[in-house]
Design an enzyme around this catalytic site. Structure first.
Site, PDB file in Angstrom:
ATOM      1  N   HIS A 167      -5.891   1.820   2.179  1.00 31.17           N
ATOM      2  CA  HIS A 167      -5.156   0.792   3.189  1.00 31.17           C
ATOM      3  C   HIS A 167      -4.587  -0.305   2.416  1.00 31.17           C
ATOM      4  O   HIS A 167      -4.953  -1.391   2.359  1.00 31.17           O
ATOM      5  CB  HIS A 167      -6.399   0.351   4.113  1.00 31.17           C
ATOM      6  N   GLU A 272       0.392   2.669   3.535  1.00 37.76           N
ATOM      7  CA  GLU A 272      -1.068   3.275   3.243  1.00 37.76           C
ATOM      8  C   GLU A 272      -0.761   5.019   3.430  1.00 37.76           C
ATOM      9  O   GLU A 272      -0.404   5.579   4.369  1.00 37.76           O
ATOM     10  CB  GLU A 272      -1.769   3.111   4.735  1.00 37.76           C
TER      11      GLU A 272
END
Ligand code: TA6
Length: 297
Positions: A167, A272
Site C-alpha cells: 500500500h 499500490e
C-alpha cells in the site's frame, strides 16, 4: 552500508546517501530517501507507536484487501488484514558492496529481511486462526530503487486463499501536476462509485478529486508517475497483476484522524501493486512469491 537497529525500527543507508527506515510494527517502511529526496509520504499524524496501522510509507496488506467479505475465511479480520498491524521479527541483512553487485556498476545494495508467521499473531477472530503460514518480507535498497518482495508459504495441512498488496504512499510535490501512465485504456473498478466497472481513459490518469480505482493490469506493464510531465517514479511489478490508485482528496483526508496535515493529500498518491482482484489459492506446502521495484528518477 550502515545498519542501525533499536527495538522498534531498522534503518539502513548506502555510502552514496540513500536510506530506508522500517518499523518492526507491520514491517512498515516509513522512509525511503534517494535522489536527495524523501520519496514516501508519511502523515504528520501517523501512529508510529504500534497503536494503529501507519498512515503512509508502505503498509503491507495480507491476507485480504479492503473490508473482508462475509462468509469467508477472512471474515472478522480488520480491513486490509493483519500484516500491517502485527509485530514482525527482523531476520537480518545481506549487503553487497563489491563490484559484483546485481547492478554491476559497483553500487552498494542492502537487503533487509523480516518474518511473520501464524505463531506470532494475537488471537484472531477468523478462520485464519486455523491456518498456518510463514512470510519472509524482503526490503532491498539499491542506489536508484527500492524493492519489496514477499515469499508467502503455506506451512500447514490446509489450503487457503489470500490477497496481498503493497500500500505504497508515494511523495509528490503537488498532486495537481501528477499524471500516472501505463494504465491507459484499462477498465477499472471505481470504489468511489461502489466498485462499478468503468471504462478506462485513453490518456494518462490525472487527479482532480477523490480517486480510488482497482485496475487489473497484467504483471508486466510499467507504471510511471510523472510530475509536470517529468517522470519521477517507475513501478515494476513481478506477479502483482493489479494496481490500485488512491487519493482521498480533501473531504476524506479531513475525515481521517491520522491524516495530516489537512492538505497533505496534495503531497501524496497511492499507487499500490498487489494481487487483489481475485483470491490466490496457496496449497499446503506451497510458496507464493511476488514483489515490486520502485525506481526514483
Ligand atoms: O488504497 C485503497 C483503499 O482501499 C481505500 O479504499 C482506502 O480505504 C485506503 O485503502 C486506506 O485504507 P485504511 O484502512 O488504511 O484507512
Amino acid at each position: 552500508v550502515s545498519i542501525s537497529q533499536d527495538n522498534s525500527r531498522i534503518t539502513a543507508s548506502l555510502p552514496t546517501g540513500e536510506s530506508v527506515e522500517v518499523l518492526l510494527y507491520g514491517a512498515t517502511i516509513i522512509s525511503w530517501k534517494a535522489k536527495g529526496k524523501e520519496n514516501l509520504f508519511l502523515s504528520s499524524k501517523a501512529h508510529l507507536d504500534g497503536s494503529k496501522a501507519v498512515r503512509g510509507g508502505i503498509p503491507l496488506v495480507f491476507p485480504v484487501f479492503g473490508p473482508p467479505p462475509a462468509d469467508h475465511a477472512t471474515t472478522g479480520l480488520p480491513q486490509h488484514g493483519f500484516a500491517r498491524t502485527s509485530k514482525w521479527e527482523y531476520l537480518g541483512k545481506s549487503t553487497s558492496e563489491s563490484s559484483a553487485t546485481p547492478n554491476s556498476k559497483g553500487d552498494a545494495s542492502v537487503k533487509l529481511d523480516f518474518g511473520l508467521s501464524h505463531t506470532m499473531l494475537d488471537k484472531i477472530p477468523s478462520e485464519w486462526k486455523n491456518y498456518e503460514f510463514g512470510i519472509t518480507y524482503s526490503v532491498t535498497l539499491n542506489k536508484e530503487d527500492l524493492e519489496t518482495s514477499f515469499a508467502i508459504r503455506n506451512t500447514g495441512e490446509k489450503d487457503w486463499e489470500f490477497q496481498t498488496l503493497f500500500h505504497t504512499y508515494l511523495a509528490v510535490d503537488n498532486i495537481s501536476q501528477v499524471s500516472v501512465s501505463g494504465l491507459e485504456g484499462a477498465s477499472y473498478k471505481d470504489k468511489t462509485q461502489g466498485g462499478k466497472e468503468v471504462k478506462g481513459t485513453s490518456g494518462p490518469i490525472t487527479i482532480g478529486g477523490e480517486v480510488d480505482r482497482n485496475y487489473s493490469q497484467g504483471p508486466t506493464k510499467l507504471i510511471t508517475i510523472a510530475e509536470k510531465n517529468k517522470p519521477r517514479y517507475e513501478l515494476y511489478r513481478d506477479l502483482l497483476i493489479d494496481v490500485v490508485v488512491w487519493n482521498p482528496w480533501e473531504t476524506k483526508a479531513k475525515g481521517m484522524a491520522d491524516f495530516g496535515p489537512e492538505d497533505g493529500y496534495k503531497k501524496m498518491i497511492c499507487v499500490e501493486a498487489g494481487s487483489v482482484m481475485q483470491w490466490n489459492t496457496l496449497e499446503a506446502g506451497d510458496t507464493w512469491e511476488g514483489g515490486q521495484r520502485i525506481k526514483a528518477l
